[in-house]
Design a protein around this motif. Structure first.
Motif, short mmCIF file in Angstrom:
data_model
loop_
_atom_site.label_atom_id
_atom_site.label_comp_id
_atom_site.label_asym_id
_atom_site.label_seq_id
_atom_site.Cartn_x
_atom_site.Cartn_y
_atom_site.Cartn_z
N GLN A 1 -29.20 -42.72 -23.84
CA GLN A 1 -28.48 -43.93 -23.46
C GLN A 1 -28.93 -44.37 -22.09
O GLN A 1 -29.39 -43.56 -21.28
CB GLN A 1 -26.95 -43.68 -23.45
CG GLN A 1 -26.39 -43.11 -24.75
CD GLN A 1 -26.43 -44.12 -25.88
OE1 GLN A 1 -26.56 -45.35 -25.64
NE2 GLN A 1 -26.32 -43.64 -27.13
N THR A 2 -28.80 -45.69 -21.81
CA THR A 2 -29.15 -46.26 -20.50
C THR A 2 -27.87 -46.58 -19.75
O THR A 2 -26.96 -47.24 -20.27
CB THR A 2 -29.99 -47.53 -20.65
OG1 THR A 2 -31.15 -47.23 -21.42
CG2 THR A 2 -30.40 -48.08 -19.30
N CYS A 3 -27.80 -46.07 -18.50
CA CYS A 3 -26.61 -46.28 -17.69
C CYS A 3 -26.44 -47.76 -17.38
O CYS A 3 -27.41 -48.44 -16.99
CB CYS A 3 -26.69 -45.45 -16.41
SG CYS A 3 -25.27 -45.63 -15.34
N PHE B 1 -29.83 -41.15 -19.86
CA PHE B 1 -29.11 -39.90 -20.02
C PHE B 1 -28.76 -39.76 -21.49
O PHE B 1 -28.82 -40.72 -22.27
CB PHE B 1 -27.85 -39.86 -19.15
CG PHE B 1 -26.82 -40.88 -19.55
CD1 PHE B 1 -25.74 -40.55 -20.36
CD2 PHE B 1 -26.94 -42.21 -19.11
CE1 PHE B 1 -24.81 -41.50 -20.72
CE2 PHE B 1 -25.99 -43.16 -19.48
CZ PHE B 1 -24.93 -42.81 -20.30
N ARG B 2 -28.42 -38.51 -21.94
CA ARG B 2 -28.05 -38.23 -23.33
C ARG B 2 -26.54 -38.31 -23.47
O ARG B 2 -25.79 -37.66 -22.74
CB ARG B 2 -28.55 -36.84 -23.75
CG ARG B 2 -30.05 -36.75 -23.98
CD ARG B 2 -30.43 -35.39 -24.53
NE ARG B 2 -31.86 -35.26 -24.74
CZ ARG B 2 -32.51 -35.64 -25.85
NH1 ARG B 2 -31.80 -36.18 -26.85
NH2 ARG B 2 -33.80 -35.50 -25.95
N SER B 3 -26.15 -39.05 -24.49
CA SER B 3 -24.72 -39.20 -24.76
C SER B 3 -24.56 -39.84 -26.12
O SER B 3 -25.37 -40.70 -26.51
CB SER B 3 -24.04 -40.06 -23.69
OG SER B 3 -22.66 -40.26 -24.00
N HIS C 1 -21.75 -45.11 -18.67
CA HIS C 1 -22.31 -44.79 -17.36
C HIS C 1 -22.74 -43.31 -17.34
O HIS C 1 -22.22 -42.49 -18.08
CB HIS C 1 -21.27 -45.05 -16.27
CG HIS C 1 -20.90 -46.49 -16.16
ND1 HIS C 1 -19.95 -47.09 -16.97
CD2 HIS C 1 -21.34 -47.48 -15.32
CE1 HIS C 1 -19.81 -48.36 -16.65
NE2 HIS C 1 -20.65 -48.64 -15.63
N CYS C 2 -23.68 -43.03 -16.43
CA CYS C 2 -24.15 -41.66 -16.25
C CYS C 2 -23.12 -40.86 -15.46
O CYS C 2 -22.09 -41.39 -15.02
CB CYS C 2 -25.50 -41.65 -15.56
SG CYS C 2 -25.47 -42.33 -13.88
N ARG C 3 -23.41 -39.64 -15.19
CA ARG C 3 -22.47 -38.73 -14.54
C ARG C 3 -22.19 -39.18 -13.12
O ARG C 3 -21.03 -39.19 -12.67
CB ARG C 3 -23.02 -37.31 -14.57
CG ARG C 3 -22.07 -36.28 -13.96
CD ARG C 3 -22.78 -34.95 -13.82
NE ARG C 3 -23.43 -34.56 -15.06
CZ ARG C 3 -24.28 -33.55 -15.17
NH1 ARG C 3 -24.61 -32.84 -14.07
NH2 ARG C 3 -24.83 -33.24 -16.31
N ASP C 4 -23.25 -39.56 -12.36
CA ASP C 4 -23.05 -39.93 -10.96
C ASP C 4 -22.23 -41.22 -10.84
O ASP C 4 -21.35 -41.34 -9.96
CB ASP C 4 -24.40 -40.12 -10.28
CG ASP C 4 -25.19 -38.81 -10.23
OD1 ASP C 4 -24.56 -37.72 -10.35
OD2 ASP C 4 -26.44 -38.85 -10.09
N CYS C 5 -22.53 -42.19 -11.71
CA CYS C 5 -21.77 -43.45 -11.64
C CYS C 5 -20.30 -43.24 -12.00
O CYS C 5 -19.40 -43.81 -11.39
CB CYS C 5 -22.39 -44.49 -12.56
SG CYS C 5 -24.04 -45.03 -12.02
N ARG D 1 -30.16 -45.58 -15.33
CA ARG D 1 -30.71 -44.22 -15.51
C ARG D 1 -30.54 -43.82 -16.97
O ARG D 1 -29.53 -44.17 -17.60
CB ARG D 1 -29.99 -43.24 -14.61
CG ARG D 1 -30.50 -41.80 -14.74
CD ARG D 1 -29.67 -40.87 -13.90
NE ARG D 1 -29.81 -41.16 -12.49
CZ ARG D 1 -29.11 -40.53 -11.53
NH1 ARG D 1 -28.23 -39.59 -11.85
NH2 ARG D 1 -29.28 -40.86 -10.25
#
Length: 362
Positions: A334-336, A343-345, A350-354, A341
């Motif tokens: 997936q794209t944040c 990431f796999r989901s 959103h990604c982990r940092d966001c 960014r």
């Protein structure tokens, strides 16, 4: 060392009287003073004994009484295996050189008594004396001249001993009656008697040396593996038993050496039935049992039994074992939405940092 041996050998051959033979062995013999054993040519040149039997016979004859000459003791002393040494002892026993009897001792223990006879013919004649044999040396053999040892006489010279006795002066006080003094006798010089000449020392009697120490040699006989049991089918039906018996009885058509009796077929039928139960084709079983047979096969039933037990194929795999393995699901990329960014989901977002920044802001 090799040069010295060659020179000594050349000198010894030069001193041999008569012409040397053009071929064959040439003997250079010296008399033994100790460590020797008299062996008859009837044993050393026996035409009915093997070389191992002759060697073991000579070795046993050279040992002192009471030495152990069993199969285990000889295997530990020599590099030959137990099978070779046992066969050689049986040859010596067949020709009368060796006698082994079982004897019970006073304490009830049973032991093996081994007797070695250097002349079996003399034993059969009742131990009568054998007339001396005349030995003639044919031309071409080595004749050893007698060795003469001359001991020179020993002369012991004892020098004379001179003993000088000084004069003795005796002072006699004056007396009224004057008597002549008695003369003092002078002892003659003492000369010691000459020492007796010791007799020549006798030649030492040859004493046989002790037996050679046993050298432990690892045995060449490998431990026997336990025989595998004959395979058995899960269910021996009459049809399966009939097909296995027919397959075993038909082996002699393809291999004339494999002639099995009815008892052998009845005993080996469960093993062949186990092959058929596992899906083996009769032609494949026949090829496994009749290919590369030893010539000549001494025990056909044992060969068939061994191959049925050792070459047994595994059971055929079922549909479940042959089905392809299912792969585990893969999480998509997936794209944040905040920082673009990857990431796999399983779901977009959103990604982990966001997500962490949004939680802190909230």
């Amino acid at each position: 060392m090799a040069t010295q041996h060659d020179i000594a050998l050349t000198d010894a051959l030069t001193g041999i009287p008569g012409p040397l033979p053009p071929s064959g062995v040439i003997h250079i013999a010296f008399p033994h003073a100790n460590r020797f054993t008299i062996v008859g040519n009837h044993l050393a040149q026996h035409d009915g004994l093997s070389l191992a039997a002759i060697g073991i016979g000579v070795h046993i004859q050279s040992l002192p009484a009471g030495s152990r000459v069993g199969i285990k003791a000889l295997t530990a002393r020599f590099a030959e295996g137990e099978t070779t040494i046992a066969a050689a002892l049986r040859e010596l026993e067949t020709h009368g050189y060796l006698h082994r009897t079982r004897t019970r001792l006073a304490n009830g223990r049973v032991v093996t008594r081994t007797v070695f006879c250097n002349q079996p013919d003399a034993l059969l004649r009742g131990g009568e004396a054998v007339p001396p044999m005349r030995v003639t040396v044919p031309p071409g053999r080595v004749a050893v001249p007698p060795v003469r040892v001359t001991v020179p006489p020993v002369r012991v010279t004892v020098p004379p001993v001179r003993v000088t006795v000084p004069p003795v002066r005796v002072a006699v006080p004056p007396v009224r009656v004057a008597e002549p003094a008695a003369p003092v006798p002078v002892l003659p010089p003492v000369v010691p008697a000459p020492a007796p000449v010791p007799p020549p020392a006798p030649e030492p009697t040859p004493v046989p040396e002790a037996a050679h120490p046993l050298v432990r040699v690892p045995s060449r006989i490998a431990p026997t593996q336990p025989r595998r049991p004959l395979p058995q089918p899960r269910e021996l039906t009459p049809e399966l038993h009939r097909a296995a018996s027919a397959l075993l009885a038909d082996l002699r058509r393809h291999a004339p050496e494999l002639v099995l009796s009815e008892g052998d077929v009845e005993e080996l039928a469960p093993g062949a039935a186990a092959w058929l139960e596992r899906g083996a084709h009769p032609d494949a079983i026949r090829h496994a049992l009749t290919t590369e047979l030893p010539q000549p096969p001494k025990y056909p039933a044992k060969i068939v039994r061994h191959r049925l037990a050792v070459l047994l194929p595994p059971p055929l795999p079922g549909p479940q074992e042959l089905a392809p393995a299912r792969r585990a699901p893969v999480t998509p990329f997936q794209t944040c939405e905040g920082c673009d960014r990857v990431f796999r989901s399983p779901d977009p977002g959103h990604c982990r940092d966001c997500r962490a920044q949004y939680w802190e802001a909230a």
